[in-house]
Write a protein that holds these residues in place. Structure first.
Motif, PDB file in Angstrom:
ATOM      1  N   TYR A   8       0.859  -1.343  -0.079  1.00 57.13           N
ATOM      2  CA  TYR A   8       0.236  -0.013   0.057  1.00 57.13           C
ATOM      3  C   TYR A   8       0.695   1.145  -0.036  1.00 57.13           C
ATOM      4  CZ  TYR A   8      -3.649  -3.403   1.502  1.00 57.13           C
ATOM      5  OH  TYR A   8      -4.432  -4.510   1.686  1.00 57.13           O
ATOM      6  N   CYS A   9       0.394   2.238  -0.274  1.00 56.47           N
ATOM      7  CA  CYS A   9       1.444   3.574  -0.823  1.00 56.47           C
ATOM      8  C   CYS A   9       0.203   4.663  -0.424  1.00 56.47           C
ATOM      9  CB  CYS A   9       1.659   3.663  -2.321  1.00 56.47           C
ATOM     10  SG  CYS A   9       2.719   2.342  -2.867  1.00 56.47           S
ATOM     11  N   LEU A  31      -4.815   6.732  -1.144  1.00 56.90           N
ATOM     12  CA  LEU A  31      -4.029   5.451  -1.072  1.00 56.90           C
ATOM     13  C   LEU A  31      -4.184   4.816  -2.212  1.00 56.90           C
ATOM     14  CD1 LEU A  31      -4.124   5.552   2.131  1.00 56.90           C
ATOM     15  CD2 LEU A  31      -3.965   3.154   2.090  1.00 56.90           C
ATOM     16  N   SER A  33      -2.172   1.228  -4.621  1.00 62.50           N
ATOM     17  CA  SER A  33      -1.446  -0.033  -4.404  1.00 62.50           C
ATOM     18  C   SER A  33      -0.428  -0.345  -5.418  1.00 62.50           C
ATOM     19  CB  SER A  33      -2.371  -1.238  -4.077  1.00 62.50           C
ATOM     20  OG  SER A  33      -3.084  -1.536  -5.107  1.00 62.50           O
ATOM     21  N   THR A 162      -6.008   2.399   6.377  1.00 65.35           N
ATOM     22  CA  THR A 162      -5.743   1.258   5.665  1.00 65.35           C
ATOM     23  C   THR A 162      -6.570  -0.095   5.843  1.00 65.35           C
ATOM     24  OG1 THR A 162      -3.743   2.140   5.147  1.00 65.35           O
ATOM     25  CG2 THR A 162      -3.748  -0.004   4.395  1.00 65.35           C
ATOM     26  N   LEU A 168      -5.500  -5.101   6.614  1.00 69.73           N
ATOM     27  CA  LEU A 168      -4.307  -5.217   7.108  1.00 69.73           C
ATOM     28  C   LEU A 168      -3.955  -6.460   7.871  1.00 69.73           C
ATOM     29  CD1 LEU A 168      -1.945  -2.982   6.315  1.00 69.73           C
ATOM     30  CD2 LEU A 168      -2.611  -2.013   8.738  1.00 69.73           C
ATOM     31  N   ASP A 172       2.134  -7.293   5.118  1.00 69.02           N
ATOM     32  CA  ASP A 172       1.723  -5.949   4.226  1.00 69.02           C
ATOM     33  C   ASP A 172       2.614  -5.046   4.606  1.00 69.02           C
ATOM     34  OD1 ASP A 172      -0.332  -7.416   3.368  1.00 69.02           O
ATOM     35  OD2 ASP A 172      -2.025  -6.439   4.783  1.00 69.02           O
ATOM     36  N   ILE A 174       3.508  -0.667   3.875  1.00 65.74           N
ATOM     37  CA  ILE A 174       2.894   0.681   3.627  1.00 65.74           C
ATOM     38  C   ILE A 174       4.174   1.521   3.281  1.00 65.74           C
ATOM     39  CG2 ILE A 174       1.466   2.479   4.193  1.00 65.74           C
ATOM     40  CD1 ILE A 174       0.135   0.737   6.219  1.00 65.74           C
ATOM     41  N   THR A 176       4.781   5.522   3.192  1.00 60.61           N
ATOM     42  CA  THR A 176       3.925   6.251   4.020  1.00 60.61           C
ATOM     43  C   THR A 176       3.975   7.892   3.342  1.00 60.61           C
ATOM     44  OG1 THR A 176       5.895   6.848   5.184  1.00 60.61           O
ATOM     45  CG2 THR A 176       4.266   5.118   6.109  1.00 60.61           C
TER      46      THR A 176
END
Length: 208
Positions: A8-9, A31, A33, A162, A168, A172, A174, A176
């Protein structure tokens, strides 16, 4: 090497970065992905990125890894077990066209090797992270430097958002958000990922 499940971004999570790309500063987490094929480690090997698709930009970020399944009320100190410094590589010209059409960003963000990661290391806690900067060197010159003290949405908000919208769980990761200073990649560029004063990852990028 850490096995990764979902990537995830968080987009536009530093106000100055949003402004440098003429984007509105978001009022809630934004967000997107990347597929797991995007992940590659900055272990000294060359990293291949696609040529012929327009400009590719680098975006350095602090990356957190989830160590256990999420439940409501869990704190970041409980759920984050490791962290890394990463680069979210972006096909900027492709992204600009997708944005004009109102299309998802996957073609601009999800290509192979677009999520470059240092090795993962122990998460020292939020307070320690606030006291340490992360940065990116391009050919030995610092091009980006950031601190999570400048995040629009803090780590706890990112984790909760998220989990609520996508789920989550363990493994996983992320990305940030990136501070200001993003810029273009040229074939042969050497990138060094820095945590504090320590080089935690290095790779040369080849456009092919």
């Amino acid at each position: 090497m850490t096995e990764i499940k979902n990537i995830y971004c968080v987009g536009r999570n530093y106000a100055l970065h949003a402004k440098e790309l003429n984007n509105e500063v978001p009022t809630s987490p934004f967000l997107f992905s990347k597929p797991t094929h995007a992940a590659v480690y900055a272990n000294g090997d060359d990293v291949m990125l696609p040529a012929g698709r327009g400009q590719i930009d680098y975006e350095v970020e602090l990356v957190v890894k989830i160590g256990k399944p999420y439940y409501k009320g869990i704190t970041i100190e409980e759920i984050i077990d490791q962290m890394a410094i990463g680069i979210d590589f972006t096909l900027r010209d492709v992204q600009s066209e997708l944005k004009k059409k109102g299309h998802p960003w996957l073609l601009a963000k999800g290509f192979p090797n677009s999520a470059l990661l240092s090795s993962f290391f122990l998460f020292p806690g939020e307070d320690a992270c606030k006291q340490t900067t992360f940065s990116l060197l391009k050919n030995g010159v610092q091009v980006q430097r950031g601190s999570i003290t400048d995040l629009i949405f803090d780590l706890q908000t990112i984790i909760d958002f998220t989990a609520e919208h996508f789920g989550l769980a363990e493994r996983d990761i992320i990305f940030t958000g990136t501070p200001e200073g993003v810029g273009p990649v040229t074939s042969g560029d050497q990138f060094s990922l820095i945590w504090g004063e320590e080089v935690v990852g290095q790779s040369k990028v080849i456009l092919k």
